[in-house]
Write a protein that holds these residues in place. Structure first.
Motif, PDB file in Angstrom:
ATOM      1  N   GLY A 166      63.558   9.824  26.976  1.00 14.44           N
ATOM      2  CA  GLY A 166      64.172  11.148  26.991  1.00 14.44           C
ATOM      3  C   GLY A 166      65.079  11.342  25.793  1.00 14.44           C
ATOM      4  O   GLY A 166      65.900  10.475  25.474  1.00 14.44           O
ATOM      5  N   HIS A 167      64.939  12.482  25.122  1.00 17.93           N
ATOM      6  CA  HIS A 167      65.679  12.654  23.877  1.00 17.93           C
ATOM      7  C   HIS A 167      66.495  13.941  23.835  1.00 17.93           C
ATOM      8  O   HIS A 167      67.706  13.914  23.950  1.00 17.93           O
ATOM      9  N   ASP A 168      65.833  15.087  23.658  1.00 19.25           N
ATOM     10  CA  ASP A 168      66.565  16.343  23.502  1.00 19.25           C
ATOM     11  C   ASP A 168      66.594  17.112  24.811  1.00 19.25           C
ATOM     12  O   ASP A 168      65.632  17.075  25.592  1.00 19.25           O
TER      13      ASP A 168
ATOM     14  N   GLY B  67      56.107  13.885  23.845  1.00 24.05           N
ATOM     15  CA  GLY B  67      55.991  15.331  23.742  1.00 24.05           C
ATOM     16  C   GLY B  67      57.180  16.081  24.299  1.00 24.05           C
ATOM     17  O   GLY B  67      58.254  15.509  24.527  1.00 24.05           O
ATOM     18  N   ALA B  68      56.975  17.388  24.525  1.00 21.51           N
ATOM     19  CA  ALA B  68      58.039  18.289  24.953  1.00 21.51           C
ATOM     20  C   ALA B  68      57.665  18.974  26.262  1.00 21.51           C
ATOM     21  O   ALA B  68      56.494  19.311  26.488  1.00 21.51           O
ATOM     22  N   TRP B  69      58.672  19.209  27.098  1.00 14.66           N
ATOM     23  CA  TRP B  69      58.448  19.725  28.444  1.00 14.66           C
ATOM     24  C   TRP B  69      59.439  20.828  28.783  1.00 14.66           C
ATOM     25  O   TRP B  69      60.507  20.934  28.181  1.00 14.66           O
ATOM     26  N   GLN B  70      59.078  21.590  29.821  1.00 18.56           N
ATOM     27  CA  GLN B  70      59.953  22.611  30.376  1.00 18.56           C
ATOM     28  C   GLN B  70      60.222  22.259  31.832  1.00 18.56           C
ATOM     29  O   GLN B  70      59.297  22.065  32.615  1.00 18.56           O
TER      30      GLN B  70
ATOM     31  N   THR C 152      60.324  21.293  38.710  1.00 23.58           N
ATOM     32  CA  THR C 152      59.021  20.817  38.254  1.00 23.58           C
ATOM     33  C   THR C 152      58.978  20.799  36.735  1.00 23.58           C
ATOM     34  O   THR C 152      59.687  21.558  36.065  1.00 23.58           O
ATOM     35  N   PHE C 153      58.114  19.944  36.187  1.00 21.48           N
ATOM     36  CA  PHE C 153      57.927  19.826  34.747  1.00 21.48           C
ATOM     37  C   PHE C 153      56.556  20.351  34.355  1.00 21.48           C
ATOM     38  O   PHE C 153      55.556  20.028  35.006  1.00 21.48           O
ATOM     39  N   ILE C 154      56.505  21.165  33.295  1.00 17.59           N
ATOM     40  CA  ILE C 154      55.244  21.562  32.695  1.00 17.59           C
ATOM     41  C   ILE C 154      55.430  21.519  31.174  1.00 17.59           C
ATOM     42  O   ILE C 154      56.550  21.502  30.681  1.00 17.59           O
ATOM     43  N   LYS C 155      54.299  21.484  30.437  1.00 20.51           N
ATOM     44  CA  LYS C 155      54.389  21.585  28.994  1.00 20.51           C
ATOM     45  C   LYS C 155      54.997  22.941  28.620  1.00 20.51           C
ATOM     46  O   LYS C 155      54.785  23.941  29.311  1.00 20.51           O
ATOM     47  N   ILE C 156      55.767  22.985  27.528  1.00 22.25           N
ATOM     48  CA  ILE C 156      56.421  24.226  27.122  1.00 22.25           C
ATOM     49  C   ILE C 156      55.358  25.253  26.738  1.00 22.25           C
ATOM     50  O   ILE C 156      54.582  25.009  25.802  1.00 22.25           O
TER      51      ILE C 156
ATOM     52  N   ASP D  54      53.557  20.749  20.798  1.00 21.69           N
ATOM     53  CA  ASP D  54      54.514  19.674  20.606  1.00 21.69           C
ATOM     54  C   ASP D  54      53.903  18.513  19.829  1.00 21.69           C
ATOM     55  O   ASP D  54      52.725  18.512  19.485  1.00 21.69           O
ATOM     56  N   ALA D  55      54.740  17.537  19.543  1.00 19.80           N
ATOM     57  CA  ALA D  55      54.312  16.354  18.799  1.00 19.80           C
ATOM     58  C   ALA D  55      55.098  15.157  19.313  1.00 19.80           C
ATOM     59  O   ALA D  55      56.204  15.313  19.842  1.00 19.80           O
ATOM     60  N   PRO D  56      54.553  13.944  19.172  1.00 23.25           N
ATOM     61  CA  PRO D  56      55.310  12.759  19.581  1.00 23.25           C
ATOM     62  C   PRO D  56      56.633  12.666  18.831  1.00 23.25           C
ATOM     63  O   PRO D  56      56.734  13.055  17.667  1.00 23.25           O
TER      64      PRO D  56
END
Length: 291
Positions: free
Chosen positions: A200-202, A219-222, A229-233, A238-240
């Protein structure tokens, strides 16, 4: 080369929130405020800057060492002040008009900082012998923490004023804390969720206050703050190892992805796409300036 274009007005370099499309950029010992609309191609128009090496009101150790690796920068109080953190081991609160240091403290491998009610400041201390925790400070007192709670590889912090909660991101978990103001001020852990992936970063809120953007190694999530719940933004490619991501009122994304080790020489945009070049700065994060 950086194009310097200071704004006119009673406070030179002080853009009024809402009148410009501004981006905060941080890396090494510097924080820059960039006018997105008035750059020349990929050359940024810098309208304000702060360099820890020039902050003579900081103790020498902070000025020359602890603020050499800036990794987060956030506007608060309608953009009149900035919160900054450095993995070199420090956090600070800066007055934007005169660049005075209003508060500073030592935080091992600091990776994020957030203002809480009651003049309290929370900081994320990442992996270090005395790190891996969330630290709470009272800015009216000395720079000693008044409370801490362990969180391995603590990296992101967001205060949600709607829910009166502090959200904190660690290596594999997202946590929700409540601020306890009776007696000794502290944080109480109330919920925890396993994030998709690890590292976990930002951690950044969306403007509507309904979601959190978070990044991890892959990657990045919302994160939906109601449904948990988590889904892709949506709409973001996104990128690694994405170091930061945010979206402004127009729907445009700003993000940073390392080009060498942990830093980049470009701040990138999507929807529409664009890139700003910072050849002389090892950029870590970029934020839309939306106080």
């Amino acid at each position: 080369m950086v194009l310097l274009g200071l704004l006119s007005g009673p406070l030179m370099g002080m853009a009024q929130p809402g009148t410009e499309k501004l981006v905060l950029v941080c890396g090494q010992s510097k924080v820059l405020l960039v006018d997105y609309q008035n750059g020349k191609d990929s050359v940024p128009a810098v309208v304000w800057s702060w360099d820890a090496h020039e902050a003579m009101d900081l103790p020498d150790e902070y000025r020359t060492k602890k603020f050499n690796t800036m990794d987060d920068c956030k506007p608060i109080r309608q953009g009149e002040q900035l919160l900054v953190s450095s993995s070199g081991g420090a956090i600070a609160l800066i007055n934007r008009s005169d660049k005075k240091i209003l508060f500073h403290a030592s935080v091992p491998n600091a990776h994020s900082i957030e203002l809480l009610p009651g003049e309290l400041i929370a900081a994320a201390a990442s992996t270090a012998p005395t790190g891996n925790r969330i630290m709470l400070f009272d800015r009216r007192q000395s720079g000693k923490p008044i409370f801490s709670d362990s969180l391995y590889s603590a990296h992101g912090l967001v205060w949600d004023d709607k829910r009166k909660s502090l959200f904190a991101l660690g290596l594999t978990v997202l946590r929700e804390y409540k601020l306890m103001m009776t007696g000794q001020k502290s944080l109480k852990l109330v919920q925890e969720w396993k994030i998709p992936g690890e590292g976990g970063h930002d951690l950044q809120p969306t403007l509507d206050g309904n979601y959190l953007f978070l990044t991890e190694t892959n990657g990045a999530w919302q994160f939906d703050l109601t449904k948990h719940t988590f889904i892709k933004i949506p709409g973001f490619t996104d990128a690694p190892h994405t170091k930061s991501v945010g979206r402004d009122r127009s729907g445009q994304f700003v993000y940073t992805v390392p080009e060498k080790s942990w830093w980049t020489y470009h701040v990138r945009f999507q929807n529409p796409g664009h890139a700003l070049s910072f050849p002389d700065l090892e950029v870590y994060k970029a934020r839309w300036f939306q106080p």
